[in-house]
Design an enzyme around this catalytic site. Structure first.
Site, PDB file in Angstrom:
ATOM      1  N   HIS A   1      32.832  34.566  43.997  1.00 30.19           N
ATOM      2  CA  HIS A   1      33.950  34.733  43.060  1.00 30.19           C
ATOM      3  C   HIS A   1      34.568  36.120  43.220  1.00 30.19           C
ATOM      4  O   HIS A   1      35.096  36.679  42.246  1.00 30.19           O
ATOM      5  CB  HIS A   1      33.434  34.515  41.638  1.00 30.19           C
ATOM      6  CG  HIS A   1      34.479  34.171  40.616  1.00 30.19           C
ATOM      7  ND1 HIS A   1      35.464  33.216  40.819  1.00 30.19           N
ATOM      8  CD2 HIS A   1      34.687  34.635  39.346  1.00 30.19           C
ATOM      9  CE1 HIS A   1      36.222  33.129  39.743  1.00 30.19           C
ATOM     10  NE2 HIS A   1      35.780  33.981  38.834  1.00 30.19           N
TER      11      HIS A   1
ATOM     12  N   HIS B   1      36.222  40.498  40.870  1.00 26.97           N
ATOM     13  CA  HIS B   1      37.083  39.604  40.097  1.00 26.97           C
ATOM     14  C   HIS B   1      38.562  39.918  40.336  1.00 26.97           C
ATOM     15  O   HIS B   1      39.350  40.104  39.394  1.00 26.97           O
ATOM     16  CB  HIS B   1      36.747  39.680  38.603  1.00 26.97           C
ATOM     17  CG  HIS B   1      37.146  38.448  37.843  1.00 26.97           C
ATOM     18  ND1 HIS B   1      38.296  38.377  37.103  1.00 26.97           N
ATOM     19  CD2 HIS B   1      36.549  37.241  37.698  1.00 26.97           C
ATOM     20  CE1 HIS B   1      38.397  37.185  36.534  1.00 26.97           C
ATOM     21  NE2 HIS B   1      37.337  36.463  36.882  1.00 26.97           N
TER      22      HIS B   1
ATOM     23  N   ASP C   1      31.971  30.424  35.804  1.00 32.81           N
ATOM     24  CA  ASP C   1      32.518  31.598  36.482  1.00 32.81           C
ATOM     25  C   ASP C   1      32.040  32.888  35.820  1.00 32.81           C
ATOM     26  O   ASP C   1      31.760  32.915  34.617  1.00 32.81           O
ATOM     27  CB  ASP C   1      34.049  31.596  36.426  1.00 32.81           C
ATOM     28  CG  ASP C   1      34.680  30.622  37.401  1.00 32.81           C
ATOM     29  OD1 ASP C   1      33.942  29.877  38.072  1.00 32.81           O
ATOM     30  OD2 ASP C   1      35.927  30.597  37.475  1.00 32.81           O
ATOM     31  N   ASP C   2      31.993  33.922  36.639  1.00 36.20           N
ATOM     32  CA  ASP C   2      31.918  35.334  36.205  1.00 36.20           C
ATOM     33  C   ASP C   2      30.518  35.896  35.990  1.00 36.20           C
ATOM     34  O   ASP C   2      30.379  37.075  35.695  1.00 36.20           O
ATOM     35  CB  ASP C   2      32.747  35.593  34.937  1.00 36.20           C
ATOM     36  CG  ASP C   2      34.229  35.329  35.134  1.00 36.20           C
ATOM     37  OD1 ASP C   2      34.639  35.085  36.282  1.00 36.20           O
ATOM     38  OD2 ASP C   2      34.973  35.357  34.146  1.00 36.20           O
TER      39      ASP C   2
ATOM     40  N   HIS D   1      32.574  29.455  31.378  1.00 33.58           N
ATOM     41  CA  HIS D   1      32.287  30.822  31.813  1.00 33.58           C
ATOM     42  C   HIS D   1      30.953  31.290  31.223  1.00 33.58           C
ATOM     43  O   HIS D   1      30.739  31.162  30.017  1.00 33.58           O
ATOM     44  CB  HIS D   1      33.392  31.789  31.363  1.00 33.58           C
ATOM     45  CG  HIS D   1      34.707  31.554  32.044  1.00 33.58           C
ATOM     46  ND1 HIS D   1      35.548  30.532  31.686  1.00 33.58           N
ATOM     47  CD2 HIS D   1      35.307  32.221  33.077  1.00 33.58           C
ATOM     48  CE1 HIS D   1      36.633  30.571  32.463  1.00 33.58           C
ATOM     49  NE2 HIS D   1      36.508  31.574  33.300  1.00 33.58           N
TER      50      HIS D   1
END
Length: 207
Positions: free
Chosen positions: A84, A88, A33-34, A175
């Site tokens: 995503h 965020h 993620d991210d 991540h």
């Protein structure tokens, strides 16, 4: 507060969300993620290549906008990509229209049928709105959390979190972010090495 292993009860509350990817018990679905983030994401790509591993990257739209070259590296390496949101957003703290608009803003850059809500927090009403706006969308959660984002734990604990809880078929969350970098860079290669020796294969979601 977070749980390393997702409890069965939570899965039953949101049965339409994907919590584990099933398949044979020798498959692991590693996700990130991210990103995309310079230096961090290319590190991940290099480690995955060493283990012939395919993974799924849930990207923040604004990071795709800022780092299109890194985003292209992920796609060119044959990994799956997912949305995503653009900024965020925490679904629990966002108005439904704001959340949907942010999802769609990211979708313009990412164009994926996979979506993971940041923090794993999304309202049922937001699930419905996104499904209506993007037919065929699969909302992907996880059932093993590395907790690499948590600066209060050691890199060794991060590795322990995934090694102890992965038996096969799990969706594991790491991540590719600056915040998680130290712990992820320690845990990821060691986990892949451990799982490889145990005979696991690493697959992208949807494959």
């Amino acid at each position: 507060m977070y749980l390393v292993k997702t409890p069965f009860l939570l899965k039953t509350l949101y049965p339409k969300l994907l919590w584990d990817a099933g398949g044979n018990n020798k498959s692991i679905f590693v996700t990130f993620d991210d990103g995309p983030i310079p230096i961090v994401t290319p590190f991940v790509l290099n480690i995955l290549k060493q283990y012939n591993a395919k993974a799924t990257f849930f990207c923040i739209g604004d990071n795709v906008r800022k780092h299109p070259d890194v985003f292209e590296q992920v796609k060119n390496a044959g990994h799956a990509i997912g949305n995503h949101t653009f900024n965020h957003l925490n679904g629990w703290h966002s108005e439904d229209k704001t959340y949907l608009d942010n999802f769609l803003q990211a979708d313009e850059l990412i164009g994926s049928k996979l979506f993971r809500p940041p923090y794993g927090r999304i309202k049922r009403s937001q699930v419905k709105l996104i499904a209506a706006a993007k037919p065929g969308i699969q909302i992907v959660m996880w059932n093993v959390l590395s907790a690499d984002f948590d600066a209060a734990i050691s890199p060794e604990k991060c590795l322990d979190n995934v090694i102890k809880n992965v038996k096969g078929g799990e969706i594991v969350l790491f991540h590719d972010s600056l915040k998680a970098q130290e712990r992820m860079e320690y845990a990821l290669p060691r986990a892949l090495e451990y799982w490889s020796k145990a005979g696991f294969e690493f697959r992208a979601i949807g494959t």
